[in-house]
Design an enzyme around this catalytic site. Structure first.
Site, short mmCIF file in Angstrom:
data_model
loop_
_atom_site.label_atom_id
_atom_site.label_comp_id
_atom_site.label_asym_id
_atom_site.label_seq_id
_atom_site.Cartn_x
_atom_site.Cartn_y
_atom_site.Cartn_z
N CYS A 256 -5.94 -9.69 3.60
CA CYS A 256 -6.80 -8.92 3.53
C CYS A 256 -8.45 -9.60 3.94
O CYS A 256 -7.93 -9.24 5.07
CB CYS A 256 -7.04 -7.61 2.46
SG CYS A 256 -5.56 -6.50 2.22
N ARG B 191 -6.36 -4.31 -4.82
CA ARG B 191 -5.88 -5.50 -5.34
C ARG B 191 -4.61 -6.14 -5.37
O ARG B 191 -4.05 -5.02 -6.34
CB ARG B 191 -6.92 -6.08 -6.06
CG ARG B 191 -8.61 -6.83 -5.45
CD ARG B 191 -9.08 -6.52 -7.06
NE ARG B 191 -9.18 -5.15 -8.09
CZ ARG B 191 -10.37 -5.12 -8.95
NH1 ARG B 191 -10.62 -5.52 -9.18
NH2 ARG B 191 -9.85 -3.33 -9.42
N VAL C 51 1.36 -1.24 -0.26
CA VAL C 51 0.45 0.05 0.39
C VAL C 51 0.96 1.37 0.37
O VAL C 51 1.17 1.84 -0.72
CB VAL C 51 -0.68 -0.10 1.49
CG1 VAL C 51 -1.80 1.62 1.67
CG2 VAL C 51 -2.10 -1.38 0.97
N THR D 291 -5.53 -0.49 7.24
CA THR D 291 -7.34 -0.27 7.84
C THR D 291 -7.42 -1.20 9.31
O THR D 291 -6.15 -1.57 9.84
CB THR D 291 -7.05 -1.97 7.42
OG1 THR D 291 -6.96 -1.99 5.83
CG2 THR D 291 -8.66 -2.39 7.54
N ARG E 283 -16.61 -16.26 -8.44
CA ARG E 283 -16.06 -17.74 -8.62
C ARG E 283 -15.60 -18.70 -7.11
O ARG E 283 -15.37 -17.63 -6.37
CB ARG E 283 -14.38 -17.19 -9.40
CG ARG E 283 -14.58 -16.73 -10.87
CD ARG E 283 -13.51 -15.99 -10.83
NE ARG E 283 -13.42 -14.84 -10.61
CZ ARG E 283 -11.73 -14.28 -9.61
NH1 ARG E 283 -11.25 -16.07 -9.78
NH2 ARG E 283 -11.72 -13.52 -9.17
N ALA E 284 -16.15 -19.27 -7.87
CA ALA E 284 -16.24 -20.19 -6.81
C ALA E 284 -15.23 -21.24 -6.77
O ALA E 284 -14.54 -21.01 -7.95
CB ALA E 284 -17.25 -22.11 -6.78
N GLY F 128 -7.89 -16.17 -0.06
CA GLY F 128 -7.02 -16.11 1.33
C GLY F 128 -7.03 -14.20 0.82
O GLY F 128 -7.09 -13.28 0.46
N ARG G 89 0.32 -15.04 2.14
CA ARG G 89 0.16 -15.00 3.28
C ARG G 89 -1.52 -15.24 2.96
O ARG G 89 -2.14 -14.91 2.15
CB ARG G 89 -0.26 -13.27 3.97
CG ARG G 89 0.93 -13.13 3.96
CD ARG G 89 1.06 -11.21 4.58
NE ARG G 89 1.38 -10.63 3.19
CZ ARG G 89 1.14 -8.99 3.42
NH1 ARG G 89 0.78 -8.70 4.50
NH2 ARG G 89 0.98 -8.54 2.41
#
Ligand SMILES: NC(=O)c1ccc[n+]([C@@H]2O[C@H](COP(=O)([O-])OP(=O)(O)OC[C@H]3O[C@@H](n4cnc5c(N)ncnc54)[C@H](O)[C@@H]3O)[C@@H](O)[C@H]2O)c1
Ligand SMILES: O=c1ccn([C@@H]2O[C@H](COP(=O)(O)OP(=O)(O)O[C@H]3O[C@H](CO)[C@@H](O)[C@H](O)[C@H]3O)[C@@H](O)[C@H]2O)c(=O)[nH]1
Length: 441
Positions: free
Chosen positions: A260, A154, A14, A123, A251-252, A257, A327
């Protein structure tokens, strides 16, 4: 245009992209990070993580002389605005750890000139900006203005998201701060929403929680599709054409993950709990996501009977394509769960080289191969964990020939069932109407 001197604290995803964006807009930016190796790399024009286009943008802005990198605050600084973009990792209870934010703000209290704006991009729990204002006042800096300017980028498309945001949220306590934020962001074409700081902080959490909810919802639908013989990809397409629903985040697969969604959903459950409210829906979203990650283990066990001694290749370690961020990647949970079943697990990723995982209570560095053909040779099954285009484009006919058992669990529904069948692959997927176990040799 007016040139503003800006200090950015934290040169991660960020902070770095934000700093470069402000530099590109014509401001003079000083990035500060406590990680000496990161600053050293940045000074040499290297970006310490993988993000498309960032090295080029860094080189350009360093060349222009608009951005500099430091390990300590230039004290005193003449910056009219500071951006706090340090990490807010989860504590063991799931709430946000604000240690780095406090350290950053305390440093700014010593360094910033009178009346400067401290814009919080990390955040942070709702109410943090107000607490920081009090903290600054207690340090003799009631003049500093605190704002909440949440970030929505993103990973993998960070530059695009920062330069062309869907919206900019300015949470402020006074008009002068709003004016400063408008000036610094001049040149970015996006709707601006001006709110109080608590509302801005909540917009960030609510946005992530809503997107995570869409993902867990479609994963639940996918699991039902498997049991009733429907195809979730077509269900999502059919649903998404309704503008009230929209096609994105339907989207299944193996669930969300990254740094965030997992952290922020848990943090919002905690924020609600601390305010005396049980956020039932979001708790379910988190639970569904955790279960979804391990779907391949259950399905492969159904087919093979036992996974003991089976060689299983995980295709993809990054939490999504376009990044080397691991992560909260489902790959790590899958690795651990498959090992616990006695399987031999191999991992492959185009950009991740190694990853840390907790195996039998100990932290271990696990090697990741970058040649999919190498790790698929002799495997009993493969799981597509990350939908890297490299995996979709594999010569699956060749792969089917040299796997011991050509079973592929498509955890992201990116492989074409007809093509896979022609290639000789036994395809398992998430929600495409095939629940009954396929008996495997
Ligand atoms: N990564 C994302 O996609 C994303 C998007 C939107 C918001 N966010 C939020 O933004 C914040 C930062 O996320 P990130 O992914 O950039 O984190 P990151 O871990 O990539 O970067 C944080 C940086 O802050 C540095 N740092 C820590 N304490 C410091 C201090 N006291 N002074 C100076 N530097 C310090 C660290 O060394 C690190 O380089 C988090 O709160 C995150 O939730 C992240
Ligand atoms: O239909 C979908 C869409 C995404 N995902 C998964 O969701 C996760 C998050 O994806 P994405 O949103 O693309 O990545 P992040 O970089 O984590 O970005 C999210 O988290 C950031 C940090 O707060 C926010 O700034 C962004 O707006 C928000 O999209 C990944 O694991 C994806 O695989 C799905 O499973 N299905």
């Amino acid at each position: 245009m007016v040139t503003i001197n800006v200090v950015v604290v934290g040169a991660g995803y960020v902070g770095l992209v934000t700093g470069l964006c402000f530099a590109k807009l014509g401001h003079s930016v000083a990035c500060v990070d406590v990680d000496e190796s990161k600053i050293k790399a940045l000074r040499q024009g290297q970006v310490p993580f993988y993000e498309p286009g960032l090295v080029e943008l860094l080189g350009e802005q360093v060349q222009e002389g608009r951005i500099s990198f430091h390990t300590t605050f230039p004290e005193p600084t003449d910056a009219a605005m500071a951006v706090v973009a340090v990490g807010t990792p989860p504590t063991p209870t799931g709430s946000a750890d604000l240690t780095s934010v406090f350290m950053a703000v305390d440093g700014l209290a010593r360094a910033l000139p009178h009346g400067a704006v401290v814009a919080i991009k990390s955040t942070v729990p709702v109410g943090t900006a107000s607490k920081l204002k009090e903290r600054l006042a207690a340090q003799g800096r009631p003049d500093l203005r605190v704002a909440s300017v949440p970030e929505f980028l993103r990973e993998g498309q960070a530059i695009q998201d920062v330069f062309r945001p869907y919206r900019m949220i300015f949470g402020v306590m006074d008009e002068a701060t709003e004016q400063m934020l408008r000036t610094v962001h001049e040149g970015l074409d996006a709707p601006v929403v001006v709110t109080d700081t608590a509302t801005a902080e909540m917009i960030k959490y609510a946005s992530n929680a809503f997107l995570a909810t869409k993902i867990s919802f479609i994963n639940e639908i996918a699991n039902i599709c498997d049991r009733v013989g429907a195809d979730v990809t077509q269900v999502a397409y059919g649903m998404g054409l309704d503008p009230r629903i929209g096609p994105s985040y339907l989207r299944a697969g193996l669930g969300y993950g990254g740094s965030c969604f997992p952290k922020d959903t848990r943090a919002l459950v905690n924020i609600a709990g601390e305010a005396g409210y049980d956020f039932q829906l979001l708790r379910a979203v988190v639970e569904v996501n955790q279960r979804q990650r391990l779907e391949p283990v259950r399905r492969l066990k159904e087919s093979f009977g036992t996974l003991a001694g089976r060689v299983i290749t995980l295709l993809g370690v990054a939490f999504k394509p376009g990044t080397d961020d691991v992560r909260e990647s489902p790959a790590i949970d899958l690795y651990v769960a498959l090992m616990a079943e006695g399987a031999v697990v191999r991992m492959c990723d185009p950009v991740v080289r190694r990853v840390r995982g907790w195996i039998s209570g100990a932290s271990k560095i696990l090697d990741v191969c970058n040649d999919p053909y190498l790790v698929l040779a002799g495997a009993d099954a493969a799981v597509v964990v990350t939908e890297w285009p490299e995996f979709v484009a594999l010569d699956w006919r060749r792969v089917a020939r040299f796997m011991r058992c050509p079973v592929v669990f498509d955890g992201r529904n990116v492989l074409k069932p007809d093509e896979m069948k022609m290639a000789g692959v036994v395809l398992l997927s998430v929600g495409r109407g095939c629940r009954s176990p396929i008996p495997l040799r």
